[in-house]
Scaffold this motif. Structure first.
Motif, mmCIF file in Angstrom:
data_model
loop_
_atom_site.group_PDB
_atom_site.id
_atom_site.type_symbol
_atom_site.label_atom_id
_atom_site.label_comp_id
_atom_site.label_asym_id
_atom_site.label_seq_id
_atom_site.Cartn_x
_atom_site.Cartn_y
_atom_site.Cartn_z
ATOM 1 N N VAL A 61 0.823 -1.221 0.000
ATOM 2 C CA VAL A 61 0.000 0.000 0.000
ATOM 3 C C VAL A 61 0.851 1.263 0.000
ATOM 4 O O VAL A 61 0.325 2.366 -0.051
ATOM 5 C CB VAL A 61 -1.025 0.021 1.159
ATOM 6 C CG1 VAL A 61 -2.033 -1.110 1.001
ATOM 7 C CG2 VAL A 61 -0.374 -0.027 2.508
ATOM 8 N N GLY A 62 2.179 1.098 0.075
ATOM 9 C CA GLY A 62 3.083 2.223 -0.150
ATOM 10 C C GLY A 62 3.443 3.079 1.044
ATOM 11 O O GLY A 62 3.679 4.276 0.878
ATOM 12 N N VAL A 97 -13.177 -10.563 16.417
ATOM 13 C CA VAL A 97 -11.919 -10.526 15.677
ATOM 14 C C VAL A 97 -11.982 -9.506 14.542
ATOM 15 O O VAL A 97 -12.877 -9.552 13.710
ATOM 16 C CB VAL A 97 -11.558 -11.913 15.099
ATOM 17 C CG1 VAL A 97 -10.229 -11.850 14.339
ATOM 18 C CG2 VAL A 97 -11.498 -12.969 16.202
ATOM 19 N N THR A 98 -11.001 -8.587 14.570
ATOM 20 C CA THR A 98 -10.783 -7.666 13.453
ATOM 21 C C THR A 98 -9.515 -8.106 12.748
ATOM 22 O O THR A 98 -8.499 -8.368 13.397
ATOM 23 C CB THR A 98 -10.619 -6.213 13.959
ATOM 24 O OG1 THR A 98 -11.866 -5.780 14.506
ATOM 25 C CG2 THR A 98 -10.208 -5.274 12.838
ATOM 26 N N VAL A 99 -9.566 -8.205 11.446
ATOM 27 C CA VAL A 99 -8.399 -8.542 10.644
ATOM 28 C C VAL A 99 -7.954 -7.289 9.904
ATOM 29 O O VAL A 99 -8.768 -6.597 9.291
ATOM 30 C CB VAL A 99 -8.699 -9.692 9.654
ATOM 31 C CG1 VAL A 99 -7.526 -9.933 8.722
ATOM 32 C CG2 VAL A 99 -9.043 -10.968 10.411
ATOM 33 N N VAL A 100 -6.641 -6.999 9.979
ATOM 34 C CA VAL A 100 -6.070 -5.842 9.304
ATOM 35 C C VAL A 100 -5.180 -6.347 8.168
ATOM 36 O O VAL A 100 -4.214 -7.077 8.392
ATOM 37 C CB VAL A 100 -5.235 -4.975 10.275
ATOM 38 C CG1 VAL A 100 -4.659 -3.763 9.544
ATOM 39 C CG2 VAL A 100 -6.059 -4.546 11.479
ATOM 40 N N LEU A 131 -10.393 -4.342 8.550
ATOM 41 C CA LEU A 131 -9.854 -2.987 8.553
ATOM 42 C C LEU A 131 -8.750 -2.939 7.503
ATOM 43 O O LEU A 131 -7.775 -3.687 7.595
ATOM 44 C CB LEU A 131 -9.306 -2.680 9.945
ATOM 45 C CG LEU A 131 -8.887 -1.268 10.288
ATOM 46 C CD1 LEU A 131 -9.994 -0.265 10.028
ATOM 47 C CD2 LEU A 131 -8.500 -1.217 11.767
ATOM 48 N N ASP A 132 -8.923 -2.088 6.493
ATOM 49 C CA ASP A 132 -7.932 -2.011 5.428
ATOM 50 C C ASP A 132 -6.751 -1.166 5.901
ATOM 51 O O ASP A 132 -6.929 -0.032 6.352
ATOM 52 C CB ASP A 132 -8.532 -1.414 4.153
ATOM 53 C CG ASP A 132 -7.710 -1.765 2.927
ATOM 54 O OD1 ASP A 132 -6.497 -1.429 2.909
ATOM 55 O OD2 ASP A 132 -8.263 -2.385 2.005
ATOM 56 N N LEU A 173 -5.518 3.179 7.312
ATOM 57 C CA LEU A 173 -4.828 3.538 8.556
ATOM 58 C C LEU A 173 -3.564 4.369 8.316
ATOM 59 O O LEU A 173 -2.906 4.757 9.277
ATOM 60 C CB LEU A 173 -4.441 2.277 9.341
ATOM 61 C CG LEU A 173 -5.575 1.514 9.999
ATOM 62 C CD1 LEU A 173 -5.055 0.221 10.612
ATOM 63 C CD2 LEU A 173 -6.255 2.373 11.042
ATOM 64 N N ASN A 174 -3.219 4.636 7.075
ATOM 65 C CA ASN A 174 -1.977 5.331 6.759
ATOM 66 C C ASN A 174 -1.801 6.609 7.576
ATOM 67 O O ASN A 174 -0.756 6.831 8.176
ATOM 68 C CB ASN A 174 -1.901 5.635 5.262
ATOM 69 C CG ASN A 174 -0.578 6.243 4.845
ATOM 70 O OD1 ASN A 174 0.295 6.510 5.662
ATOM 71 N ND2 ASN A 174 -0.426 6.464 3.558
ATOM 72 N N ALA A 175 -2.818 7.454 7.625
ATOM 73 C CA ALA A 175 -2.700 8.728 8.338
ATOM 74 C C ALA A 175 -2.505 8.536 9.838
ATOM 75 O O ALA A 175 -1.945 9.395 10.511
ATOM 76 C CB ALA A 175 -3.938 9.577 8.089
#
Length: 195
Positions: free
Chosen positions: A24-25, A137-140, A162-163, A167-169
């Motif tokens: 995702v960079g 359960v949350t998967v990231v 959760l992608d 969450l980048n910011a």
């Protein structure tokens, strides 16, 4: 969906998270990641799993492992094993899926919500087992890459996905920080006396 009064456990598949973040960079700022999830609930434990090369002292991941170990993470490692396959090709193996699964199951009675940082479909039975024990359960991982970095069955099984790109910011390292760190490293090399 997180609730401020729930007990959280983070389980980070280090190699998988690294590959996803690269996909995702951005680089993960592990201090910010810890803070982000401390703000989402009562963080009981943050595990980080990774395999290490035999010569761990010269490993490029060693500084990260040491930092994590001193800054609130429970680091679980094991040596990478090298072997030769039936075609004579040299291969390496360093999977910690079993260690992660055992730790998660042992923590099930102490947490309300598991946050799994991995897209590896091998964790689907673990997610189901945690849910049977009453743990959400949350998967990231991410679906923004081609192909997606998360197995479809794992994403479907999770209570929440959760992608990582979203969450980048909140958990991404400032790109200028990397440039400054590289400049400091180069300056240290340039000022080191040569024999």
């Amino acid at each position: 969906m997180f609730y401020s009064d729930e007990r959280l456990g983070l389980f980070i598949d280090g190699a998988n998270l690294y590959a996803t973040a690269r996909g995702v960079g951005f680089d993960i700022d592990f201090r910010r990641l810890l803070r982000e999830f401390q703000g989402r609930g009562y963080l009981i434990r943050a595990y980080y799993y990774t395999a290490l090369a035999e010569d761990v002292e010269v490993s490029t991941i060693r500084p990260l492992i040491d930092w994590l170990d001193y800054n609130g993470y429970t680091v679980v490692t094991k040596p990478i094993k090298e072997f030769t396959d039936s075609q004579g090709r040299r291969k390496v193996k360093g999977n910690l899926d079993i260690e992660l699964a055992i730790d998660a199951l042992e923590m099930a009675e102490h947490i309300d919500h598991m946050v799994l940082f991995s897209g590896d479909g091998d964790f689907t039975p673990l997610v189901a087992a945690m849910q049977r024990r009453g743990v959400r359960v949350t998967v990231v991982s991410t679906v923004t890459t081609q192909p997606a970095m998360i197995a479809d069955d794992l994403r479907r099984r999770a209570d929440h996905f959760l992608d990582l790109a979203d969450l980048n910011a909140k958990v991404g390292r400032d790109p200028s920080e990397r440039a400054a760190r590289e400049a400091r490293r180069q300056a240290a090399i340039d000022t080191t006396p040569q024999p």
